[in-house]
Scaffold this active site. Structure first.
Site, PDB file in Angstrom:
ATOM      1  N   LYS A   1       0.847  -1.184   0.000  1.00 42.35           N
ATOM      2  CA  LYS A   1       0.000   0.000   0.000  1.00 42.35           C
ATOM      3  C   LYS A   1       0.891   1.245   0.000  1.00 42.35           C
ATOM      4  O   LYS A   1       1.825   1.349   0.790  1.00 42.35           O
ATOM      5  CB  LYS A   1      -0.889  -0.017   1.246  1.00 42.35           C
ATOM      6  CG  LYS A   1      -2.189   0.723   1.113  1.00 42.35           C
ATOM      7  CD  LYS A   1      -3.114   0.390   2.275  1.00 42.35           C
ATOM      8  CE  LYS A   1      -4.472   1.064   2.103  1.00 42.35           C
ATOM      9  NZ  LYS A   1      -5.392   0.714   3.205  1.00 42.35           N
TER      10      LYS A   1
ATOM     11  N   GLU B   1     -20.971  -4.357   9.025  1.00 44.77           N
ATOM     12  CA  GLU B   1     -21.907  -3.538   9.796  1.00 44.77           C
ATOM     13  C   GLU B   1     -23.072  -4.354  10.353  1.00 44.77           C
ATOM     14  O   GLU B   1     -23.547  -4.084  11.465  1.00 44.77           O
ATOM     15  CB  GLU B   1     -22.438  -2.395   8.921  1.00 44.77           C
ATOM     16  CG  GLU B   1     -21.408  -1.346   8.553  1.00 44.77           C
ATOM     17  CD  GLU B   1     -20.542  -1.711   7.374  1.00 44.77           C
ATOM     18  OE1 GLU B   1     -19.638  -0.931   7.030  1.00 44.77           O
ATOM     19  OE2 GLU B   1     -20.758  -2.805   6.777  1.00 44.77           O
TER      20      GLU B   1
ATOM     21  N   ARG C   1     -26.244  -0.491   5.577  1.00 39.37           N
ATOM     22  CA  ARG C   1     -26.040  -1.915   5.342  1.00 39.37           C
ATOM     23  C   ARG C   1     -26.572  -2.759   6.498  1.00 39.37           C
ATOM     24  O   ARG C   1     -26.735  -3.966   6.365  1.00 39.37           O
ATOM     25  CB  ARG C   1     -24.553  -2.187   5.128  1.00 39.37           C
ATOM     26  CG  ARG C   1     -23.934  -1.298   4.068  1.00 39.37           C
ATOM     27  CD  ARG C   1     -22.469  -1.565   3.889  1.00 39.37           C
ATOM     28  NE  ARG C   1     -22.268  -2.791   3.135  1.00 39.37           N
ATOM     29  CZ  ARG C   1     -21.226  -3.002   2.328  1.00 39.37           C
ATOM     30  NH1 ARG C   1     -20.316  -2.074   2.186  1.00 39.37           N
ATOM     31  NH2 ARG C   1     -21.094  -4.136   1.691  1.00 39.37           N
TER      32      ARG C   1
END
Length: 628
Positions: free
Chosen positions: A283, A369, A397
Site C-alpha cells: 500500500k 456492519e 447496510r
C-alpha cells in the site's frame, strides 16, 4: 528511459501494446500523476498507488472495453481511470463537475459496475458471468477485491455462490496488509504454476475418467484417492480454503512483478471454473510517506508532496468526530458497561483514541456492519451499553439488524452516525442523507441530531442513560467552534428549544446541522425587516409536539430545515403530525435534499446546489412570505 510513455496512452488498448520496460516506466509516471493530483484534490492515495503494477499487468492481458472488470470499493482504481480515457480530466478528480473518486458506469464504458461501498465486487461479477453464459457471449469477468473488503460478509456470500455454480470468472485478491495465508515460498509458486498449466487439468480429468471406468469400484477408488489428495494438498497449499470452495487458487504472487502477473493472467483466463489469484502488494507503493504510513495516506485531504505533511486550515475548530471521541472516553470512565464498536473505521469514527484508553472495551469487527449491530444487540441483552460508531452511509447496510435485532427487542444500543449529511468530494456513494428517513419510522428508535459540540456531548450522555435504542447523527468536519463546557446535561427525550422569538408569523423548525443555517437565515431576514422564531428541534423522533402546537397555530409560514432527504425525513414528520392533529397553517416550506442523488463537490458547493445556504433560505422565505 526519458520518453513520456503516459502521453501515448489514451485507452487500455494502448497499454497492451507496451513492452515490459515501457510498462515499468509507465507505472512510475502514473504514480507521479496520482500523487500530484491527490496532493491538490485529496483522495484515496495509498490504495491506488499499491495497484498500479497490478492494473497495468491486468490491462495488458484483458480489455476493459470488452471484458468486465469490477473494482471492489473502487478507491484503488485511479490508475484504471487514467488509462481508460480519463487521463486529461484526472486533475478534476473529486471536484464538482469532475471525474468521480470511484468507478461509475455513466462515466466510462470501462467502468463495468458502480461502486463505493465494500465487498460487492464478487457478487456483481457472478451476476455478469451468469448473464454472459445465458446470452452465449464471450468475455472475461474479473473481480478485484482488497483484503480489507474481504472482511465483509457479502464477499463470502459471493465467493461461496461463485464456487457453487462454477462459472468461468477470476477473483483477484489484492492483499496489501492482512496475511491471509502463510507464504511457503518456492513450494507455493511451484504448486501455483502447476495448477494453471493446461496439462495438469487434462491429466486430472483423464485420471478421473480412467478410475471411474472400473465397473462397480471406480467411483469408490476415485473418491478415496481424492480424500488422500485433499489431505496432502491442504497441508501444502496456502489457498486450500479457496480450493475447497471450488476455486483454482493461484498465489501468493508479487503484485509488483508485472511480467509474472501477465503470465498468470494469460493462463488463468483459459481455466474452466472460478479462479482466485492472490497477489501481494504494498500500500502506498512508490511514495515513501505513504508506504511508511499507509493508514494515514489511505484517504487524504490536501498535502505537501515533498514533505508528506497534511495541509490543514489554521485555527479550525475540532471536528465533531473529535468531540464524539473525547466525550465517549469521558463517559466510559463514568459507566463501566459502555463499550465501543466500529466496522473497520477506528480512525474515521474517532474510536482509535478510545481503543488506546479502553482496549478491552473496544471492538473493530471489520467491514461487517450487520454483524456489528447484532453483536451490539447481544451485548445489550445481557447488560451492556454498546455505542456503535458507523458512517451514516455504511449504517444503511445494517438496516435489517437495526430493526429486527435492536429495535424489535427494545435494546439499549446507541447508534452513532458520523458523516451525517453531505460529505463533499466522495460523492453520492458516501453522502449520509437518508438516516433520518430510514430510522424515524422504526418503532422504539429515538433519533437525535445536535446543533453544536456541547449538544453532541449532552446527547451522548442522554444515550448512556437511556434504556432503549437511540441514535445521534453529526456532520463531517469541523464543529461550530463554541467553547466546550465541562460535564454533561441530561436532555429530556423529545424536547427542543426556542432559540429566538422575534415574531410569531414565521417559524423555522431546524434540526442538526441546519440549526446554524436557520440562525444565519433569520439574521438575513431581520435585515429586511422580516422577523422569525427559530427552533432547535434536537429530536427527529419523537417530535416535540408541544412546541409545534404552541408555535404553529399563530404562524403564517412554517419552515422545516434538514440536511437529509425530504422524502420521509424530519419535515415529513412535522407534516404528518400537523395533518393528524388537524392543525391548518397558511403555508409550509420544507428545506432539504430533493429526490435525487447529489454529486460530488465541496460541502459549500453542494449546500448551494441543494439551496441550503443561509442566503438561499432567506431569499426563498422572503419571496414566499411576500406572496402570502
Amino acid at each position: 528511459m526519458s520518453e513520456n510513455i503516459l502521453e501515448k496512452i489514451n485507452s487500455a488498448s494502448d497499454v497492451a501494446k507496451c513492452s515490459l520496460e515501457e510498462l515499468k516506466a509507465l507505472a512510475g509516471e502514473i504514480r507521479g500523476k496520482i500523487i500530484n493530483t491527490c496532493a491538490t484534490n485529496g483522495g484515496h492515495l495509498a490504495p491506488s498507488l499499491g495497484t498500479v503494477d497490478l492494473t497495468l499487468a491486468m490491462y495488458s492481458v484483458f480489455n476493459p472495453e470488452k471484458d468486465k472488470i469490477v473494482w471492489d470499493v473502487g478507491h484503488q482504481a485511479y490508475s484504471h481511470k487514467i488509462i481508460t480515457g480519463r487521463k486529461e480530466r484526472f486533475s478534476t478528480l473529486r471536484t464538482k463537475g469532475g471525474i468521480t473518486g470511484f468507478p461509475k458506469r455513466s462515466e466510462s464504458k470501462c467502468d463495468a459496475f458502480g461502486v463505493g461501498h465494500a465487498s460487492t465486487s464478487i457478487s456483481a461479477a457472478v451476476g455478469m458471468a451468469i448473464e454472459r453464459d445465458i446470452r452465449k457471449q464471450d468475455y472475461s469477468v474479473i473481480a478485484v477485491i482488497g483484503d480489507g473488503a474481504f472482511t465483509g460478509g457479502e464477499a463470502y456470500e459471493g465467493l461461496n455462490y461463485a464456487g457453487t455454480i462454477g462459472k468461468n470468472m477470476i477473483v483477484v485478491l489484492n492483499d496489501n496488509e492482512m496475511s491471509i495465508d502463510k507464504n511457503v515460498g518456492a513450494m507455493s509458486e511451484y504448486l501455483s504454476h502447476i495448477r494453471i498449466m493446461p496439462q495438469y487439468h487434462k491429466a486430472k480429468k483423464e485420471l478421473q475418467e480412467f478410475l471411474k471406468g472400473f465397473p462397480g469400484i471406480g467411483e469408490t477408488v476415485w473418491n478415496a484417492a481424492g480424500s488422500v489428495k485433499d489431505g496432502i494438498y491442504a497441508l501444502l497449499t496456502p489457498g486450500s480454503v479457496f480450493e475447497s470452495l471450488g476455486y483454482t487458487y493461484v498465489g501468493p504472487i508479487d503484485g509488483h512483478n508485472i511480467e509474472k502477473m501477465q503470465e498468470i493472467f494469460q493462463k488463468a483466463r483459459g481455466i474452466e471454473g472460478p479462479v482466485l489469484i492472490h497477489v501481494r502488494t504494498t500500500k502506498g507503493k512508490g511514495y515513501s510517506f505513504a508506504e511508511n504510513q499507509p493508514h494515514k495516506f489511505h484517504g487524504v485531504g490536501k498535502f505537501n508532496c515533498d514533505t508528506g505533511e497534511m495541509i490543514k486550515k489554521e485555527g479550525a475548530p475540532p471536528s465533531y468526530t473529535d468531540i464524539f471521541s473525547d466525550a465517549l472516553i469521558e463517559l466510559a470512565g463514568k459507566y463501566e458497561n459502555i463499550t465501543a464498536i466500529t466496522a473497520a473505521m477506528p480512525s474515521g469514527t474517532g474510536l482509535k483514541k478510545f481503543s488506546g484508553v479502553y482496549p478491552e472495551r473496544f471492538f473493530d469487527v471489520g467491514i461487517a456492519e450487520e454483524h456489528a449491530m447484532t453483536m451490539a444487540a447481544g451485548m445489550a441483552a445481557v447488560g451492556g451499553k454498546p455505542f456503535v460508531a458507523l458512517y451514516s452511509t455504511f449504517a444503511q447496510r445494517a438496516y435489517d439488524q437495526i430493526i429486527h435485532d435492536v429495535c424489535l427487542q427494545n435494546l439499549p444500543v446507541t447508534l452513532c452516525l458520523d458523516r451525517g449529511g453531505l460529505v463533499g468530494a466522495d460523492g453520492p456513494t458516501h453522502h449520509g442523507v437518508f438516516d433520518y428517513s430510514y430510522l424515524r419510522h422504526i418503532p422504539n428508535m429515538v433519533v437525535m441530531a445536535p446543533k453544536d459540540e456541547n449538544e453532541l456531548r449532552n446527547m451522548l450522555y442522554t444515550a448512556a442513560n437511556y434504556n432503549g435504542p437511540i441514535s445521534v447523527r453529526y456532520p463531517r468536519g469541523s464543529a461550530t467552534g463554541v467553547p466546550v463546557k465541562e460535564g454533561f446535561v441530561q436532555l429530556e427525550i423529545g424536547k427542543g428549544e426556542i432559540l429566538s422569538r422575534d415574531s410569531k408569523a414565521i417559524v423555522l423548525f431546524a434540526v442538526g446541522s441546519m440549526v446554524k443555517q436557520a440562525i444565519k437565515a433569520a439574521e438575513i431576514l431581520k435585515e429586511k425587516d422580516i422577523y422569525t422564531t427559530v427552533v432547535n428541534m434536537r429530536f427527529v423522533k419523537p417530535l416535540d409536539t408541544g412546541i409545534i402546537d404552541e408555535l404553529v397555530r399563530d404562524a403564517r409560514l412554517v419552515v422545516t430545515l434538514e440536511e437529509n432527504a425530504l422524502a420521509g425525513g424530519f419535515g415529513s414528520g412535522v407534516l404528518e403530525y400537523l395533518a393528524d392533529a388537524g392543525i391548518n397553517t397558511a403555508k409550509i416550506m420544507r428545506f432539504g435534499i430533493e429526490d435525487k442523488f447529489i454529486e460530488q463537490g465541496s460541502c459549500p458547493e453542494l449546500l448551494e446546489l441543494c439551496g441550503l445556504l443561509p442566503k438561499q433560505i432567506a431569499d426563498r422565505i422572503a419571496k414566499n412570505y411576500g406572496d402570502l
